[in-house]
Design an enzyme around this catalytic site. Sequence first.
Site, PDB file in Angstrom:
ATOM      1  N   ASP A   1       0.848  -1.194   0.000  1.00 16.90           N
ATOM      2  CA  ASP A   1       0.000   0.000   0.000  1.00 16.90           C
ATOM      3  C   ASP A   1       0.881   1.240   0.000  1.00 16.90           C
ATOM      4  O   ASP A   1       2.068   1.168   0.314  1.00 16.90           O
ATOM      5  CB  ASP A   1      -0.971   0.000   1.190  1.00 16.90           C
ATOM      6  CG  ASP A   1      -0.291  -0.229   2.536  1.00 16.90           C
ATOM      7  OD1 ASP A   1       0.947  -0.248   2.602  1.00 16.90           O
ATOM      8  OD2 ASP A   1      -1.006  -0.377   3.536  1.00 16.90           O
TER       9      ASP A   1
ATOM     10  N   ASN B   1      -8.557  -1.473  13.534  1.00 12.32           N
ATOM     11  CA  ASN B   1      -9.932  -1.687  13.074  1.00 12.32           C
ATOM     12  C   ASN B   1     -10.039  -2.922  12.168  1.00 12.32           C
ATOM     13  O   ASN B   1     -11.044  -3.129  11.506  1.00 12.32           O
ATOM     14  CB  ASN B   1     -10.461  -0.445  12.339  1.00 12.32           C
ATOM     15  CG  ASN B   1      -9.666  -0.118  11.078  1.00 12.32           C
ATOM     16  OD1 ASN B   1      -8.736  -0.849  10.715  1.00 12.32           O
ATOM     17  ND2 ASN B   1     -10.025   0.972  10.408  1.00 12.32           N
TER      18      ASN B   1
ATOM     19  N   HIS C   1      -8.041  -3.551   9.598  1.00 17.52           N
ATOM     20  CA  HIS C   1      -7.634  -3.367   8.209  1.00 17.52           C
ATOM     21  C   HIS C   1      -6.336  -4.116   7.906  1.00 17.52           C
ATOM     22  O   HIS C   1      -5.526  -4.362   8.789  1.00 17.52           O
ATOM     23  CB  HIS C   1      -7.564  -1.883   7.814  1.00 17.52           C
ATOM     24  CG  HIS C   1      -6.389  -1.115   8.316  1.00 17.52           C
ATOM     25  ND1 HIS C   1      -6.511   0.188   8.751  1.00 17.52           N
ATOM     26  CD2 HIS C   1      -5.074  -1.414   8.420  1.00 17.52           C
ATOM     27  CE1 HIS C   1      -5.320   0.629   9.108  1.00 17.52           C
ATOM     28  NE2 HIS C   1      -4.427  -0.315   8.914  1.00 17.52           N
TER      29      HIS C   1
ATOM     30  N   GLU D   1      -9.845  -1.008   4.335  1.00 20.07           N
ATOM     31  CA  GLU D   1     -10.575  -0.590   5.521  1.00 20.07           C
ATOM     32  C   GLU D   1     -11.843  -1.429   5.685  1.00 20.07           C
ATOM     33  O   GLU D   1     -12.257  -2.124   4.743  1.00 20.07           O
ATOM     34  CB  GLU D   1     -10.966   0.890   5.369  1.00 20.07           C
ATOM     35  CG  GLU D   1      -9.783   1.830   5.232  1.00 20.07           C
ATOM     36  CD  GLU D   1      -9.083   2.126   6.570  1.00 20.07           C
ATOM     37  OE1 GLU D   1      -9.151   1.304   7.500  1.00 20.07           O
ATOM     38  OE2 GLU D   1      -8.469   3.196   6.667  1.00 20.07           O
TER      39      GLU D   1
HETATM   40  C1  GLP Z   1      -0.996   0.812   8.481  1.00 17.89           C
HETATM   41  C2  GLP Z   1      -0.522   0.167   7.156  1.00 17.89           C
HETATM   42  C3  GLP Z   1      -0.657  -1.327   7.196  1.00 17.89           C
HETATM   43  C4  GLP Z   1      -0.215  -1.809   8.562  1.00 17.89           C
HETATM   44  C5  GLP Z   1      -1.254  -1.393   9.573  1.00 17.89           C
HETATM   45  C6  GLP Z   1      -0.874  -1.681  11.017  1.00 17.89           C
HETATM   46  O1  GLP Z   1      -1.879   1.862   8.265  1.00 17.89           O
HETATM   47  N1  GLP Z   1      -1.167   0.678   5.980  1.00 17.89           N
HETATM   48  O2  GLP Z   1       0.076  -1.916   6.151  1.00 17.89           O
HETATM   49  O3  GLP Z   1      -0.100  -3.210   8.575  1.00 17.89           O
HETATM   50  O4  GLP Z   1      -1.652  -0.050   9.391  1.00 17.89           O
HETATM   51  O5  GLP Z   1       0.072  -0.768  11.475  1.00 17.89           O
HETATM   52  P1  GLP Z   1       0.894  -0.962  12.802  1.00 17.89           P
HETATM   53  O6  GLP Z   1       1.756  -2.154  12.585  1.00 17.89           O
HETATM   54  O7  GLP Z   1       1.714   0.293  12.977  1.00 17.89           O
HETATM   55  O8  GLP Z   1      -0.086  -1.162  13.897  1.00 17.89           O
END
Ligand code: GLP
Length: 235
Positions: free
Chosen positions: A64, A130, A132, A137
Amino acid sequence: MPYNIIATAEADHGHQARRAFCQTLASVPHLPKVILPTGSSPAPFYQSLRDHPSIPSFSYLQLDEYLGLDVRDKRLFSKWLDRDVLNPLNIQNRMIFNSAANPDDEVRRILAWYKQHGAADMAVIGIGLNGHIGFNEPGSSFDSRARVVTLTPETIAANQSYWNGGKVPTRAITLGIADLKEVEHTILLVRGAAKAEILYRALHGPVTPEVPASYLQQQRNLIIVADRPALAMMP
Ligand code: GLP
């Protein structure tokens, strides 16, 4: 689908994630195409890779990316991956998204790339609070492919810490859940008590686009590397 859980001590998480990653890489008979995530979840894993950089090579596929940033912007997810993993490991093959391109053209290019090259062999992913995955999302169809998405306020808030007080972009490109479902091997990295509830819901709640990560209940070859606080609600 049954899955493997590797329960780790917090201090050992990166090492265990690297072991699972290298074993999976070694099981792919050609140069593996690997999706890697940004976020705080993979930080110990990437640290462990930098500490032991002699691993089998692979091609990197982006998961992403924010839209609308200059291609040299250090806050791009692609630059983050360059710094944390790809440059230290000398990974040359990189399929990255162009944040500055016309979004619709860029999505067409990504879809055409996947049509030509086929699915990734492995996806390493984190999970958002959430539920995702990437920037899929809640509400993202399990049939979704690479596309432009609008980030939820929750995700913008969660991403704020990466932006030093700057304004987080509101739009992004993400691979879709269907792209992730096609992957042969999946490694989910989860750390910390804050993720315990969503991990439980993803694996034991209803399989629904409202919790995008719940697609994992139907995913083949899934390894979950999680520290004990993240596993607190698991049976
Ligand atoms: C982000 C990224 C994801 C990531 C997720 C969790 O927004 N777009 O690829 O896996 O959210 O992030 P974190 O590991 O900082 O909790």
